[in-house]
Scaffold this active site. Structure first.
Site, mmCIF file in Angstrom:
data_model
loop_
_atom_site.group_PDB
_atom_site.id
_atom_site.type_symbol
_atom_site.label_atom_id
_atom_site.label_comp_id
_atom_site.label_asym_id
_atom_site.label_seq_id
_atom_site.Cartn_x
_atom_site.Cartn_y
_atom_site.Cartn_z
ATOM 1 N N ASP A 153 0.866 -1.182 0.000
ATOM 2 C CA ASP A 153 0.000 0.000 0.000
ATOM 3 C C ASP A 153 0.900 1.230 0.000
ATOM 4 O O ASP A 153 1.636 1.472 0.961
ATOM 5 C CB ASP A 153 -0.903 -0.014 1.241
ATOM 6 C CG ASP A 153 -2.052 0.972 1.127
ATOM 7 O OD1 ASP A 153 -2.019 1.825 0.217
ATOM 8 O OD2 ASP A 153 -2.989 0.894 1.945
ATOM 9 N N GLU A 188 -1.361 -0.757 -4.214
ATOM 10 C CA GLU A 188 -2.521 0.062 -3.853
ATOM 11 C C GLU A 188 -2.115 1.522 -3.755
ATOM 12 O O GLU A 188 -1.100 1.851 -3.139
ATOM 13 C CB GLU A 188 -3.100 -0.419 -2.517
ATOM 14 C CG GLU A 188 -4.391 0.275 -2.113
ATOM 15 C CD GLU A 188 -5.077 -0.401 -0.939
ATOM 16 O OE1 GLU A 188 -5.943 0.237 -0.323
ATOM 17 O OE2 GLU A 188 -4.741 -1.561 -0.640
ATOM 18 N N ASP A 222 -7.950 3.229 -4.002
ATOM 19 C CA ASP A 222 -8.425 3.441 -2.640
ATOM 20 C C ASP A 222 -8.860 4.896 -2.490
ATOM 21 O O ASP A 222 -10.040 5.217 -2.496
ATOM 22 C CB ASP A 222 -7.331 3.071 -1.637
ATOM 23 C CG ASP A 222 -7.785 3.198 -0.189
ATOM 24 O OD1 ASP A 222 -8.909 3.692 0.045
ATOM 25 O OD2 ASP A 222 -7.035 2.806 0.716
ATOM 26 N N GLN A 244 -10.723 -0.999 -3.516
ATOM 27 C CA GLN A 244 -10.843 -1.385 -2.120
ATOM 28 C C GLN A 244 -12.168 -0.831 -1.608
ATOM 29 O O GLN A 244 -12.375 0.381 -1.556
ATOM 30 C CB GLN A 244 -9.703 -0.833 -1.266
ATOM 31 C CG GLN A 244 -9.461 -1.716 -0.030
ATOM 32 C CD GLN A 244 -9.510 -0.978 1.293
ATOM 33 O OE1 GLN A 244 -10.373 -1.261 2.121
ATOM 34 N NE2 GLN A 244 -8.609 -0.047 1.504
ATOM 35 N N LYS A 246 -14.280 0.027 1.165
ATOM 36 C CA LYS A 246 -14.041 0.289 2.590
ATOM 37 C C LYS A 246 -15.383 0.293 3.323
ATOM 38 O O LYS A 246 -16.103 1.289 3.311
ATOM 39 C CB LYS A 246 -13.299 1.615 2.756
ATOM 40 C CG LYS A 246 -11.951 1.625 2.034
ATOM 41 C CD LYS A 246 -11.175 2.908 2.264
ATOM 42 C CE LYS A 246 -11.755 4.073 1.500
ATOM 43 N NZ LYS A 246 -11.592 3.912 0.032
ATOM 44 N N THR A 275 -11.301 -1.098 7.698
ATOM 45 C CA THR A 275 -10.290 -0.424 8.508
ATOM 46 C C THR A 275 -9.790 -1.371 9.579
ATOM 47 O O THR A 275 -10.497 -2.295 9.981
ATOM 48 C CB THR A 275 -10.891 0.841 9.166
ATOM 49 O OG1 THR A 275 -9.978 1.335 10.142
ATOM 50 C CG2 THR A 275 -12.196 0.540 9.881
#
Length: 328
Positions: A153, A188, A222, A244, A246, A275
């Site tokens: 990431d 990411e 993201d 992603q 979330k 998260t």
């Protein structure tokens, strides 16, 4: 903070739930997601939590799993095998890396690279060394038939390093892919633009260039891709290989369900994420969403220690699949 919301959750929100017909999840979730107080919708976290309670209640009322509720109401098919997990690890914890390798986690280590000079290197040498180290360790201690994908990431650091220029960024990702060797590579948020429009444009251009060059690196979106409408925009533009999703950012979990199913039906890879700061309960419910909607993989949660999260998710999937198999 919680203090600012707890009274009306126990009052107004509870009043909306008492006596409600819970035979179906979807209409209740959609109604509560649109509920307003003093002209404003409920805080995203409250909609997230209340919708989980609604799904759980419907499952209890039917004496079935939450995955079965979702599959029935959304017309999806429950997976007969566990969903792959992306294990979140601290990049400097070598013992933790060894543990997830020995546990044969499908994607790893979701390490975070947030500062160019300290984490990536002014020539990208630190990130390259990390990917090489992970690939080497998998080969050293992993089973011969174990072929995980390596995930990092990047928090926009490559965009910062290469001044948002696509050509040199693509050159670097091509070299980084060589470092991962026999193992697939997912990156990411390699860059973060100043606007959503620019983010989609830059991601789309980078993805096309990598494909044209035959560089097998999976791009994950993201930042700027937070809500269901955002996810649809990135999907329509084919701006990434995966998004992603979330879970807390989407509010009511029916939005997450719809997001995964939308991605699957429109050629976009889906990571059912969230998260690190979630509860074991929300993690288990996310696992049921995963089984029912079949994203490409799920982010390990809660926490960044991998072990506990992988345990919770793996066992919840195993229990659910065993129960469904016994019923069949």
């Amino acid at each position: 903070n919680a203090k600012g919301h707890i009274d009306y959750v126990r009052g107004d929100v509870a009043d909306q739930l008492r006596g409600r017909d819970i035979s179906e999840f979807r209409p209740n979730a959609e109604e509560l997601d649109g509920y307003t107080r003093n002209g404003q919708r409920l805080h995203t976290a409250i909609r997230y939590g209340v919708s989980q309670a609604l799904l759980h209640a419907t499952a209890l009322s039917h004496r079935e799993t939450m995955a079965e509720v979702i599959a029935r109401e959304y017309g999806s098919t429950i997976s007969t095998t566990p969903i792959p997990i992306l294990a979140s690890c601290h990049k400097d914890d070598l013992g933790q890396l060894d543990r997830v390798i020995l546990k044969r986690v499908e994607l790893l280590p979701h390490a975070s690279f947030q500062i160019v000079s300290e984490h990536v290197g002014l020539k990208g040498e630190k990130l390259a060394a990390f990917v090489r180290r992970v690939a080497t360790r998998v080969k050293e201690i992993g089973d011969a038939d174990y072929h995980p994908r390596i995930h990092v990431d990047l928090y926009g650091t490559l965009g910062e390093l290469f001044e948002m220029k696509i050509e040199p960024l693509a050159d670097y990702l091509g070299a980084l892919r060589q470092e991962s060797g026999a193992y697939g590579l997912l990156v990411e948020s390699p860059m973060i633009a100043k606007t959503q429009e620019e983010q989609i444009e830059k991601f789309s251009a980078l993805r096309r260039l990598l494909k044209n060059r035959g560089v097998d690196v999976g791009l994950i979106a993201d930042e700027w891709c937070n809500t269901l409408p955002d996810i649809k925009l990135f999907t329509q533009a084919a701006a990434a290989d995966f998004v992603q999703i979330k879970t807390p950012d989407l509010g009511s979990i029916h939005n997450t369900i719809e997001a995964v199913l939308y991605c699957k039906s429109n050629g976009m890879g889906a990571c059912l994420g969230g998260t690190a700061n979630e509860t074991d309960h929300s993690t288990r419910i996310s696992t049921h969403m995963g089984l029912a909607c079949q994203p490409d993989f799920m982010l390990s949660k809660p926490g960044l220690g991998a072990d506990e999260a992988v345990m919770i998710q793996t066992n919840e999937m195993a229990r659910t699949l065993a129960l469904l198999e016994a019923r069949r």
